[in-house]
Design a protein around this motif. Structure first.
Motif, PDB file in Angstrom:
ATOM      1  N   ILE A  76     -22.952  30.999   7.308  1.00 41.96           N
ATOM      2  CA  ILE A  76     -22.810  32.033   8.331  1.00 41.96           C
ATOM      3  C   ILE A  76     -22.898  33.393   7.652  1.00 41.96           C
ATOM      4  O   ILE A  76     -22.292  33.612   6.601  1.00 41.96           O
ATOM      5  CB  ILE A  76     -21.466  31.918   9.080  1.00 41.96           C
ATOM      6  N   ILE A  77     -23.651  34.286   8.248  1.00 41.87           N
ATOM      7  CA  ILE A  77     -23.700  35.674   7.786  1.00 41.87           C
ATOM      8  C   ILE A  77     -22.861  36.497   8.758  1.00 41.87           C
ATOM      9  O   ILE A  77     -23.251  36.701   9.909  1.00 41.87           O
ATOM     10  CB  ILE A  77     -25.146  36.196   7.734  1.00 41.87           C
ATOM     11  N   PHE A  78     -21.692  36.916   8.300  1.00 40.45           N
ATOM     12  CA  PHE A  78     -20.816  37.747   9.118  1.00 40.45           C
ATOM     13  C   PHE A  78     -21.206  39.208   8.907  1.00 40.45           C
ATOM     14  O   PHE A  78     -21.159  39.721   7.783  1.00 40.45           O
ATOM     15  CB  PHE A  78     -19.350  37.536   8.735  1.00 40.45           C
ATOM     16  N   VAL A  79     -21.587  39.861   9.986  1.00 38.32           N
ATOM     17  CA  VAL A  79     -22.054  41.249   9.932  1.00 38.32           C
ATOM     18  C   VAL A  79     -21.001  42.131  10.597  1.00 38.32           C
ATOM     19  O   VAL A  79     -20.684  41.940  11.776  1.00 38.32           O
ATOM     20  CB  VAL A  79     -23.401  41.397  10.664  1.00 38.32           C
ATOM     21  N   ALA A  80     -20.451  43.079   9.845  1.00 36.95           N
ATOM     22  CA  ALA A  80     -19.352  43.891  10.375  1.00 36.95           C
ATOM     23  C   ALA A  80     -19.582  45.370  10.116  1.00 36.95           C
ATOM     24  O   ALA A  80     -20.243  45.755   9.145  1.00 36.95           O
ATOM     25  CB  ALA A  80     -18.024  43.464   9.743  1.00 36.95           C
ATOM     26  N   ASN A  81     -19.016  46.189  10.991  1.00 36.74           N
ATOM     27  CA  ASN A  81     -18.932  47.619  10.688  1.00 36.74           C
ATOM     28  C   ASN A  81     -17.825  47.823   9.652  1.00 36.74           C
ATOM     29  O   ASN A  81     -16.986  46.943   9.434  1.00 36.74           O
ATOM     30  CB  ASN A  81     -18.654  48.425  11.955  1.00 36.74           C
ATOM     31  N   HIS A  82     -17.835  48.981   9.013  1.00 33.24           N
ATOM     32  CA  HIS A  82     -16.931  49.204   7.872  1.00 33.24           C
ATOM     33  C   HIS A  82     -16.178  50.513   8.072  1.00 33.24           C
ATOM     34  O   HIS A  82     -16.783  51.579   8.112  1.00 33.24           O
ATOM     35  CB  HIS A  82     -17.751  49.253   6.589  1.00 33.24           C
ATOM     36  N   GLN A  83     -14.844  50.404   8.194  1.00 36.07           N
ATOM     37  CA  GLN A  83     -14.045  51.592   8.478  1.00 36.07           C
ATOM     38  C   GLN A  83     -13.110  51.993   7.346  1.00 36.07           C
ATOM     39  O   GLN A  83     -12.774  53.166   7.216  1.00 36.07           O
ATOM     40  CB  GLN A  83     -13.232  51.382   9.764  1.00 36.07           C
ATOM     41  N   SER A  84     -12.663  51.035   6.538  1.00 39.02           N
ATOM     42  CA  SER A  84     -11.766  51.396   5.434  1.00 39.02           C
ATOM     43  C   SER A  84     -11.719  50.274   4.412  1.00 39.02           C
ATOM     44  O   SER A  84     -12.178  49.153   4.666  1.00 39.02           O
ATOM     45  CB  SER A  84     -10.348  51.688   5.945  1.00 39.02           C
ATOM     46  N   THR A  85     -11.120  50.581   3.263  1.00 36.78           N
ATOM     47  CA  THR A  85     -10.913  49.574   2.221  1.00 36.78           C
ATOM     48  C   THR A  85     -10.102  48.398   2.750  1.00 36.78           C
ATOM     49  O   THR A  85     -10.282  47.256   2.306  1.00 36.78           O
ATOM     50  CB  THR A  85     -10.170  50.211   1.029  1.00 36.78           C
ATOM     51  N   PHE A  86      -9.241  48.676   3.705  1.00 39.86           N
ATOM     52  CA  PHE A  86      -8.321  47.660   4.201  1.00 39.86           C
ATOM     53  C   PHE A  86      -8.950  46.751   5.258  1.00 39.86           C
ATOM     54  O   PHE A  86      -8.262  45.925   5.856  1.00 39.86           O
ATOM     55  CB  PHE A  86      -7.055  48.339   4.727  1.00 39.86           C
ATOM     56  N   ASP A  87     -10.271  46.888   5.469  1.00 43.35           N
ATOM     57  CA  ASP A  87     -10.991  45.963   6.349  1.00 43.35           C
ATOM     58  C   ASP A  87     -11.046  44.555   5.761  1.00 43.35           C
ATOM     59  O   ASP A  87     -11.148  43.570   6.497  1.00 43.35           O
ATOM     60  CB  ASP A  87     -12.447  46.426   6.542  1.00 43.35           C
ATOM     61  N   ILE A  88     -11.001  44.460   4.433  1.00 45.10           N
ATOM     62  CA  ILE A  88     -11.409  43.233   3.750  1.00 45.10           C
ATOM     63  C   ILE A  88     -10.368  42.105   3.767  1.00 45.10           C
ATOM     64  O   ILE A  88     -10.716  40.953   4.077  1.00 45.10           O
ATOM     65  CB  ILE A  88     -11.850  43.576   2.312  1.00 45.10           C
ATOM     66  N   PRO A  89      -9.088  42.349   3.444  1.00 46.53           N
ATOM     67  CA  PRO A  89      -8.142  41.219   3.392  1.00 46.53           C
ATOM     68  C   PRO A  89      -8.064  40.378   4.660  1.00 46.53           C
ATOM     69  O   PRO A  89      -8.037  39.134   4.559  1.00 46.53           O
ATOM     70  CB  PRO A  89      -6.807  41.907   3.063  1.00 46.53           C
ATOM     71  N   PRO A  90      -8.057  40.974   5.871  1.00 45.08           N
ATOM     72  CA  PRO A  90      -8.020  40.101   7.054  1.00 45.08           C
ATOM     73  C   PRO A  90      -9.257  39.214   7.186  1.00 45.08           C
ATOM     74  O   PRO A  90      -9.155  38.073   7.656  1.00 45.08           O
ATOM     75  CB  PRO A  90      -7.929  41.097   8.221  1.00 45.08           C
ATOM     76  N   THR A 211      -0.159  52.183  13.356  1.00 48.53           N
ATOM     77  CA  THR A 211      -1.579  52.207  13.718  1.00 48.53           C
ATOM     78  C   THR A 211      -2.037  50.814  14.135  1.00 48.53           C
ATOM     79  O   THR A 211      -1.995  49.883  13.325  1.00 48.53           O
ATOM     80  CB  THR A 211      -2.430  52.688  12.525  1.00 48.53           C
ATOM     81  N   PRO A 212      -2.468  50.645  15.379  1.00 46.89           N
ATOM     82  CA  PRO A 212      -3.014  49.339  15.785  1.00 46.89           C
ATOM     83  C   PRO A 212      -4.436  49.176  15.255  1.00 46.89           C
ATOM     84  O   PRO A 212      -5.262  50.080  15.362  1.00 46.89           O
ATOM     85  CB  PRO A 212      -2.992  49.413  17.314  1.00 46.89           C
ATOM     86  N   MET A 213      -4.712  48.019  14.680  1.00 46.96           N
ATOM     87  CA  MET A 213      -6.032  47.728  14.132  1.00 46.96           C
ATOM     88  C   MET A 213      -6.457  46.347  14.612  1.00 46.96           C
ATOM     89  O   MET A 213      -5.622  45.452  14.755  1.00 46.96           O
ATOM     90  CB  MET A 213      -5.998  47.763  12.600  1.00 46.96           C
ATOM     91  N   SER A 214      -7.751  46.182  14.842  1.00 46.88           N
ATOM     92  CA  SER A 214      -8.214  44.880  15.330  1.00 46.88           C
ATOM     93  C   SER A 214      -9.527  44.475  14.671  1.00 46.88           C
ATOM     94  O   SER A 214     -10.348  45.318  14.307  1.00 46.88           O
ATOM     95  CB  SER A 214      -8.393  44.907  16.853  1.00 46.88           C
ATOM     96  N   TRP A 215      -9.662  43.176  14.526  1.00 53.49           N
ATOM     97  CA  TRP A 215     -10.880  42.537  14.037  1.00 53.49           C
ATOM     98  C   TRP A 215     -11.262  41.495  15.080  1.00 53.49           C
ATOM     99  O   TRP A 215     -10.467  40.600  15.392  1.00 53.49           O
ATOM    100  CB  TRP A 215     -10.637  41.840  12.702  1.00 53.49           C
ATOM    101  N   GLU A 216     -12.466  41.584  15.625  1.00 56.20           N
ATOM    102  CA  GLU A 216     -12.886  40.627  16.654  1.00 56.20           C
ATOM    103  C   GLU A 216     -14.172  39.930  16.222  1.00 56.20           C
ATOM    104  O   GLU A 216     -15.203  40.570  16.017  1.00 56.20           O
ATOM    105  CB  GLU A 216     -13.104  41.324  17.999  1.00 56.20           C
ATOM    106  N   VAL A 217     -14.087  38.612  16.093  1.00 60.72           N
ATOM    107  CA  VAL A 217     -15.250  37.804  15.729  1.00 60.72           C
ATOM    108  C   VAL A 217     -15.996  37.460  17.015  1.00 60.72           C
ATOM    109  O   VAL A 217     -15.463  36.769  17.887  1.00 60.72           O
ATOM    110  CB  VAL A 217     -14.824  36.519  14.990  1.00 60.72           C
ATOM    111  N   LEU A 218     -17.220  37.938  17.115  1.00 63.68           N
ATOM    112  CA  LEU A 218     -18.001  37.774  18.337  1.00 63.68           C
ATOM    113  C   LEU A 218     -18.845  36.496  18.269  1.00 63.68           C
ATOM    114  O   LEU A 218     -18.805  35.762  17.282  1.00 63.68           O
ATOM    115  CB  LEU A 218     -18.874  39.011  18.542  1.00 63.68           C
ATOM    116  N   ASN A 219     -19.584  36.253  19.313  1.00 62.54           N
ATOM    117  CA  ASN A 219     -20.403  35.042  19.362  1.00 62.54           C
ATOM    118  C   ASN A 219     -21.644  35.182  18.480  1.00 62.54           C
ATOM    119  O   ASN A 219     -22.159  36.293  18.282  1.00 62.54           O
ATOM    120  CB  ASN A 219     -20.833  34.753  20.799  1.00 62.54           C
ATOM    121  N   PRO A 220     -22.137  34.071  17.951  1.00 58.39           N
ATOM    122  CA  PRO A 220     -23.360  34.125  17.139  1.00 58.39           C
ATOM    123  C   PRO A 220     -24.531  34.694  17.928  1.00 58.39           C
ATOM    124  O   PRO A 220     -24.632  34.507  19.147  1.00 58.39           O
ATOM    125  CB  PRO A 220     -23.605  32.655  16.772  1.00 58.39           C
TER     126      PRO A 220
END
Length: 247
Positions: A76-90, A211-220
């Motif tokens: 799977i190639i997960f394609v994400a926008n990038h907002q901060s260094t802290f995007d990665i651990p989740p 600060t509320p933060m969210s990560w949403e995995v969308l459909n392929p």
């Protein structure tokens, strides 16, 4: 008041964050030496669970909306926008079942950051030198081959750099095109990241609490018969709609 609390809570966050990195560095080494890839990966997963938990020292909410319909045993190639260094651990922790690897700057691997540099060197990441296109392509091809042979997945931030405002930058095609060339049957899955840029809106000190933060995995995406350029544009448009609809 929020910024004042940031000055109080940020040192606590970085103390916890640093302890996790320092503690897991020898754990990673031991796991890799005596347990190989599988044990090392479990140690990295545990590390990132701890790094995600550090957000709670700032009273920041980490909301991860998973997609349980994604199949295992397929690249799977997960394609994400990038907002901060802290995007990665989740991403690493909540999607750990997919064995996702990052395309990272070689400077991070060479920076001797506890745990992080070690994992980039031995965990299967593509560590690219942006000044050396031949080296960068060879690293991405190596990752693509590992995806094909081991059913690994990849995380990629096609913007190239983090946004400071939450407004997305145009996606580039290169890395995704190379991965797809070697893995034409890979799924392409967009991930929309919202709010993490606000955590660093004042820089790394103080960090912004509450600060509320969210990560949403969308459909392929439906990529059959589409060019890499069209696929990347589809991913960008879908993520942009999610992100800019909130910001």
């Amino acid at each position: 008041m929020r910024k004042f609390l940031g000055y109080i809570l940020t040192p606590i966050f970085f103390i916890c964050f640093s302890i996790a990195l320092i503690l897991f560095h020898p754990i990673q080494w031991l796991c890799l030496k005596f347990g190989g890839y599988a044990a090392h990966k479990k140690s990295v997963d545990m590390l990132n669970a701890c790094l995600v938990a550090c957000n709670y020292t700032l009273f920041n909410r980490t909301k991860f909306i998973d997609n349980k319909n994604l199949p295992l045993g397929q690249p799977i190639i997960f394609v994400a926008n990038h907002q901060s260094t802290f995007d990665i651990p989740p991403l690493i922790y909540f999607l750990r079942r997919f064995h996702g690897k990052f395309i990272s700057k070689i400077e991070l691997m060479n920076a001797n950051i506890p745990s992080i540099s070690f994992n980039l060197k031995y965990g299967g990441a593509a560590n690219i030198d942006r000044k050396d296109s031949k080296q960068a392509i060879s690293q991405i091809l190596k990752l693509a081959n590992n995806m094909k042979e081991n059913n690994w997945s990849a995380f990629i931030f096609p913007e190239g750099t983090r946004t400071k405002t939450g407004k997305m930058k145009p996606f580039s095609v290169g890395g995704i095109a190379t991965l797809l060339k070697k893995n034409p049957n890979a799924l392409v899955v967009p991930i929309a990241i919202n709010g993490s840029y606000k955590m660093v809106q004042w820089g790394m000190f103080p960090l912004r609490p509450f600060t509320p933060m969210s990560w949403e995995v969308l459909n392929p995406l439906d990529i059959e018969g589409k060019s890499p350029e069209d696929i990347v544009k589809m991913a960008e448009d879908i993520i942009r709609e999610k992100v800019e609809g909130i910001n």
